[in-house]
Design a protein around this motif. Structure first.
Motif, mmCIF file in Angstrom:
data_model
loop_
_atom_site.group_PDB
_atom_site.id
_atom_site.type_symbol
_atom_site.label_atom_id
_atom_site.label_comp_id
_atom_site.label_asym_id
_atom_site.label_seq_id
_atom_site.Cartn_x
_atom_site.Cartn_y
_atom_site.Cartn_z
ATOM 1 N N MET A 39 -106.386 -0.426 32.803
ATOM 2 C CA MET A 39 -106.143 1.016 32.773
ATOM 3 C C MET A 39 -105.084 1.311 31.731
ATOM 4 O O MET A 39 -104.434 0.416 31.211
ATOM 5 C CB MET A 39 -105.693 1.527 34.131
ATOM 6 C CG MET A 39 -104.473 0.801 34.681
ATOM 7 S SD MET A 39 -103.854 1.510 36.177
ATOM 8 C CE MET A 39 -102.932 2.898 35.563
ATOM 9 N N ARG A 40 -104.941 2.597 31.445
ATOM 10 C CA ARG A 40 -103.918 2.989 30.493
ATOM 11 C C ARG A 40 -102.548 2.765 31.104
ATOM 12 O O ARG A 40 -102.364 2.765 32.316
ATOM 13 C CB ARG A 40 -104.093 4.465 30.132
ATOM 14 C CG ARG A 40 -105.211 4.691 29.147
ATOM 15 C CD ARG A 40 -105.497 6.150 28.995
ATOM 16 N NE ARG A 40 -104.289 6.887 28.625
ATOM 17 C CZ ARG A 40 -104.187 8.204 28.735
ATOM 18 N NH1 ARG A 40 -105.188 8.896 29.204
ATOM 19 N NH2 ARG A 40 -103.076 8.830 28.380
ATOM 20 N N ARG A 41 -101.576 2.551 30.221
ATOM 21 C CA ARG A 41 -100.247 2.213 30.714
ATOM 22 C C ARG A 41 -99.657 3.357 31.520
ATOM 23 O O ARG A 41 -98.999 3.142 32.534
ATOM 24 C CB ARG A 41 -99.351 1.896 29.524
ATOM 25 C CG ARG A 41 -98.137 1.095 29.918
ATOM 26 C CD ARG A 41 -97.567 0.433 28.708
ATOM 27 N NE ARG A 41 -96.385 -0.309 29.030
ATOM 28 C CZ ARG A 41 -95.707 -1.005 28.129
ATOM 29 N NH1 ARG A 41 -96.119 -1.049 26.885
ATOM 30 N NH2 ARG A 41 -94.630 -1.659 28.471
ATOM 31 N N ILE A 42 -99.876 4.564 31.053
ATOM 32 C CA ILE A 42 -99.342 5.715 31.789
ATOM 33 C C ILE A 42 -100.478 6.352 32.568
ATOM 34 O O ILE A 42 -101.486 6.761 31.999
ATOM 35 C CB ILE A 42 -98.688 6.722 30.816
ATOM 36 C CG1 ILE A 42 -97.443 6.059 30.237
ATOM 37 C CG2 ILE A 42 -98.349 8.017 31.525
ATOM 38 C CD1 ILE A 42 -96.703 6.854 29.233
ATOM 39 N N ALA A 43 -100.308 6.420 33.888
ATOM 40 C CA ALA A 43 -101.358 6.967 34.743
ATOM 41 C C ALA A 43 -101.449 8.478 34.539
ATOM 42 O O ALA A 43 -100.432 9.169 34.565
ATOM 43 C CB ALA A 43 -101.051 6.639 36.201
ATOM 44 N N ARG A 44 -102.660 8.957 34.301
ATOM 45 C CA ARG A 44 -102.870 10.396 34.126
ATOM 46 C C ARG A 44 -104.164 10.742 34.850
ATOM 47 O O ARG A 44 -105.224 10.840 34.223
ATOM 48 C CB ARG A 44 -102.949 10.716 32.639
ATOM 49 C CG ARG A 44 -102.610 12.160 32.291
ATOM 50 C CD ARG A 44 -102.842 12.411 30.831
ATOM 51 N NE ARG A 44 -101.870 11.739 29.991
ATOM 52 C CZ ARG A 44 -100.736 12.295 29.569
ATOM 53 N NH1 ARG A 44 -100.432 13.512 29.926
ATOM 54 N NH2 ARG A 44 -99.910 11.631 28.796
ATOM 55 N N PRO A 45 -104.103 10.927 36.174
ATOM 56 C CA PRO A 45 -105.343 11.180 36.923
ATOM 57 C C PRO A 45 -105.958 12.517 36.534
ATOM 58 O O PRO A 45 -105.234 13.438 36.135
ATOM 59 C CB PRO A 45 -104.888 11.207 38.387
ATOM 60 C CG PRO A 45 -103.519 10.658 38.397
ATOM 61 C CD PRO A 45 -102.935 10.906 37.053
ATOM 62 N N PRO A 46 -107.283 12.634 36.650
ATOM 63 C CA PRO A 46 -107.929 13.911 36.367
ATOM 64 C C PRO A 46 -107.570 14.955 37.420
ATOM 65 O O PRO A 46 -107.038 14.622 38.480
ATOM 66 C CB PRO A 46 -109.418 13.574 36.410
ATOM 67 C CG PRO A 46 -109.502 12.369 37.276
ATOM 68 C CD PRO A 46 -108.241 11.605 37.059
ATOM 69 N N LYS A 47 -107.888 16.220 37.106
ATOM 70 C CA LYS A 47 -107.614 17.298 38.061
ATOM 71 C C LYS A 47 -108.303 17.016 39.382
ATOM 72 O O LYS A 47 -109.446 16.566 39.397
ATOM 73 C CB LYS A 47 -108.126 18.623 37.504
ATOM 74 C CG LYS A 47 -107.063 19.448 36.827
ATOM 75 C CD LYS A 47 -107.623 20.779 36.415
ATOM 76 C CE LYS A 47 -106.687 21.397 35.383
ATOM 77 N NZ LYS A 47 -107.218 22.611 34.812
ATOM 78 N N GLY A 48 -107.635 17.290 40.480
ATOM 79 C CA GLY A 48 -108.276 17.094 41.764
ATOM 80 C C GLY A 48 -107.253 16.843 42.846
ATOM 81 O O GLY A 48 -106.049 16.816 42.582
ATOM 82 N N GLU A 49 -107.756 16.697 44.049
ATOM 83 C CA GLU A 49 -106.858 16.423 45.161
ATOM 84 C C GLU A 49 -107.476 15.371 46.062
ATOM 85 O O GLU A 49 -108.697 15.194 46.105
ATOM 86 C CB GLU A 49 -106.556 17.696 45.937
ATOM 87 C CG GLU A 49 -107.782 18.416 46.463
ATOM 88 C CD GLU A 49 -107.416 19.737 47.105
ATOM 89 O OE1 GLU A 49 -106.820 20.576 46.412
ATOM 90 O OE2 GLU A 49 -107.731 19.918 48.284
ATOM 91 N N VAL A 50 -106.633 14.641 46.765
ATOM 92 C CA VAL A 50 -107.124 13.535 47.565
ATOM 93 C C VAL A 50 -106.189 13.345 48.754
ATOM 94 O O VAL A 50 -104.992 13.619 48.662
ATOM 95 C CB VAL A 50 -107.221 12.252 46.690
ATOM 96 C CG1 VAL A 50 -105.854 11.737 46.300
ATOM 97 C CG2 VAL A 50 -107.996 11.162 47.369
ATOM 98 N N TYR A 51 -106.775 12.966 49.885
ATOM 99 C CA TYR A 51 -105.957 12.595 51.045
ATOM 100 C C TYR A 51 -106.310 11.164 51.420
ATOM 101 O O TYR A 51 -107.475 10.845 51.657
ATOM 102 C CB TYR A 51 -106.208 13.531 52.230
ATOM 103 C CG TYR A 51 -105.393 13.155 53.454
ATOM 104 C CD1 TYR A 51 -104.042 13.470 53.543
ATOM 105 C CD2 TYR A 51 -105.963 12.453 54.514
ATOM 106 C CE1 TYR A 51 -103.287 13.114 54.637
ATOM 107 C CE2 TYR A 51 -105.212 12.092 55.619
ATOM 108 C CZ TYR A 51 -103.881 12.427 55.676
ATOM 109 O OH TYR A 51 -103.139 12.063 56.758
ATOM 110 N N VAL A 52 -105.314 10.310 51.429
ATOM 111 C CA VAL A 52 -105.542 8.901 51.742
ATOM 112 C C VAL A 52 -104.597 8.535 52.879
ATOM 113 O O VAL A 52 -103.441 8.953 52.881
ATOM 114 C CB VAL A 52 -105.250 8.020 50.502
ATOM 115 C CG1 VAL A 52 -105.225 6.565 50.871
ATOM 116 C CG2 VAL A 52 -106.295 8.254 49.432
ATOM 117 N N HIS A 53 -105.095 7.786 53.859
ATOM 118 C CA HIS A 53 -104.188 7.348 54.915
ATOM 119 C C HIS A 53 -104.349 5.867 55.186
ATOM 120 O O HIS A 53 -105.326 5.247 54.800
ATOM 121 C CB HIS A 53 -104.335 8.184 56.188
ATOM 122 C CG HIS A 53 -105.667 8.074 56.849
ATOM 123 N ND1 HIS A 53 -105.840 8.364 58.167
ATOM 124 C CD2 HIS A 53 -106.868 7.711 56.386
ATOM 125 C CE1 HIS A 53 -107.109 8.185 58.477
ATOM 126 N NE2 HIS A 53 -107.752 7.797 57.412
#
Lengths: 190, 375
Positions: free
Chosen positions: B297-311
């Motif tokens: 992956m790229r060194r600097i994380a740049r996620p795309p637009k969006g939302e997520v819930y993780v548990h």
């Protein structure tokens, strides 16, 4: 009653064993190889100057903004004794703010900063926690002596190696095309 | 007294007393204050007051890049740091649609389970001290110290590791990691057994915890109780089992379930979980293969637009992260569902009609960490 007796038996077993506690001020436990203490700057001994070029990437990436740096033109670059165009002039880390996360080491592409083993830097002065360039380089030297650190990307960052490589590349450019090809193969063979 | 007539009812009329406990009380494990309303020795009502350790981590995260937010998550639940790092990194990975390589996942799970062990050992020790037993904390801390030494040799830090990164882990484990962890697990297993023998079926301990702070399953569920405290009430809800993540589906383990939902059950679930964690780590060590530890992956994380819930499952319960990205290198919003905070809701039903002397036992059995409650 049985439970209490069992408990007493368990503790009695430890009565005659050696305690596992290290009594801190008298006795210091060694740190692990990967231990991350306060950050320190490293010296490039082949050019007698720090590895740091003052590119500011660690200053920008620090989550607590604990660093500040200032660079100037490297006089040794003009002499031809170093490959670094810019060199660090002032560098200060406020060790009170540092959270020892190691992000500065991750982002540095010049092998200039490393998490040292220093963790006992308490001082009586309020400004005692501000580490300047001299102190940071001292800490770095101690770290190199203790851990046997070598630069990860020596070809790019150590002045001697980098200068030799540049000289070789320049020689190859000036020499006829056929010779350059042979030179490159020998270099690859090494 | 001349001319005043006092009826018997008026003379013996009683009022409830307010009793303040905390914030500087050793049994609250941090800065937590509760106002108890007591009728004689009985607790009628309890009002928890939180916020003494509020640092605004969620807001701070909006000004930090994704890599830097991991350092903030270290400081939420400061006795199970790696579990917190893992949950944030999983959220960011889900947003970016990347999957860490298998070896990276194994290392994460080993470290997370080791941290669970360390956290539960701390709980066993401090819970005993809450109830007046001095010895178990010595044994618990001795083993926890060994685990922390292992963390130091792997991550470089004893507590604030910043080791689990978005896309994997920072670096591979040292070459002697597997034999060292195996030796460590044997030591820790002996230590857990020792604490277990010392405390679990001790008569005094049983008298202090059995039938104290009982919460039935429907109440527990409606309060949002999760983790070992919920399993003590009789529901086998474990995020690792019910919504598997990382390499948990490849491991075989039981989910310990209690019967009565009292303090003793809540304590014993954690002891049993220690044994399960030991077996999980052993399975991971057997299954782990060589390979990369970090995804491409790229060194600097740049996620795309969006939302997520993780548990995921923390030592204290179900931790969730709601992450909103606006496409830049900084999160737009980070919301944490901290298990300790949600578990505190069940304090009132547990404390009602208990004795004041048991207030500490009940609070301790929830195993709250104030860094996480207040964020």
């Amino acid at each position: 009653m049985i439970g209490t007796f069992k408990g007493l038996l368990t503790t009695a077993r430890w009565l005659l064993k050696r305690p596992v506690t290290a009594h801190y001020p008298e006795q210091h436990l060694p740190v692990q190889q990967r231990y991350m203490g306060f950050p320190a700057l490293l010296m490039d001994d082949t050019a007698d100057e720090p590895f740091c070029t003052g590119c500011m990437v660690c200053v920008r990436e620090c989550p607590t903004q604990c660093m500040s740096a200032q660079m100037h033109d490297n006089p040794k670059f003009a002499d031809g004794t170093s490959h670094r165009r810019k060199i660090i002039n002032e560098f200060e880390i406020n060790l009170n703010r540092c959270i020892l996360c190691g992000i500065c080491v991750d982002v540095c592409s010049f092998d200039a900063i490393e998490m040292s083993y220093e963790h006992e830097l308490a001082s009586y002065a309020r400004t005692g926690s501000r580490a300047d360039l001299t102190l940071l380089l001292d800490l770095g030297r101690r770290y190199v002596n203790m851990s046997g650190w070598t630069p990860a990307n020596a070809e790019k960052n150590v002045a001697e190696v980098a200068l030799a490589k540049r000289a070789a590349a320049a020689a190859a450019r000036e020499a006829p095309a056929g010779d350059a090809a042979t030179e490159e193969t020998t270099e690859g063979g090494e | 007294m001349v001319g005043v007539t006092v009826t018997t009812e008026q003379a013996y009329d009683t009022v409830d007393m307010m009793l303040n406990m905390g914030p500087q009380h050793p049994a609250t494990h941090g800065v937590f204050r509760m106002v108890l309303t007591v009728d004689g020795e009985r607790v009628v009502d309890v009002t928890p007051h939180i916020g003494y350790l509020h640092r605004g981590s969620e807001k701070l995260a909006e000004n930090e890049s994704y890599g830097q937010v991991v350092t903030l998550f270290d400081r939420l639940d400061y006795v199970s740091n790696l579990n917190n790092e893992l949950i944030f990194c999983r959220a960011a990975e889900r947003l970016m649609g990347i999957e860490p390589p298998e070896r990276g996942q194994y290392i994460r799970v080993i470290l997370a389970e080791l941290n669970r062990l360390a956290s539960h050992l701390l709980f066993i020790g401090t819970y005993a001290i809450d109830l007046g037993a001095m010895t178990p904390i010595m044994y618990g801390f001795r083993e926890r110290e060994r685990i922390q030494n292992m963390f130091e040799s792997v991550t470089g830090a004893r507590m604030m590791h910043n080791f689990i990164r978005i896309g994997g882990v920072k670096e591979d484990v040292p070459p002697d990691f597997v034999p060292r962890v195996r030796a460590l697990l044997d030591d820790v297993e002996r230590g857990v057994q020792e604490c277990d023998r010392l405390l679990t079926f001790n008569e005094v301990f049983l008298a202090r915890t059995r039938g104290v702070g009982v919460i039935d399953l429907p109440t527990a569920l409606s309060c949002g109780l999760t983790g070992p405290s919920l399993r003590a009430s009789g529901l086998a809800y474990d995020v690792r089992k019910d919504y598997p993540y990382e390499v948990y589906p490849y491991l075989s383990y039981r989910v310990p379930v209690g019967e009565n939902g009292d303090c003793w059950d809540r304590y014993y679930m954690r002891v049993l979980e220690c044994y399960e964690s030991l077996s999980m780590i052993r399975q991971c060590l057997d299954q782990m293969e060589e390979g990369p530890v970090m995804a491409q992956m790229r060194r600097i994380a740049r996620p795309p637009k969006g939302e997520v819930y993780v548990h995921g499952e923390n030592p204290r319960g179900d931790i969730g992260v709601f992450l909103v990205s606006d496409g830049t290198d900084k999160p737009y919003r980070v919301k944490v569902r901290p298990p300790s905070f949600c578990n505190l809701v069940s304090l009132r039903p547990m404390m009602r009609d208990a004795y004041i002397a048991d207030a500490v036992a009940i609070l301790g059995s929830l195993d709250i960490v104030l860094g996480e409650v207040d964020r």
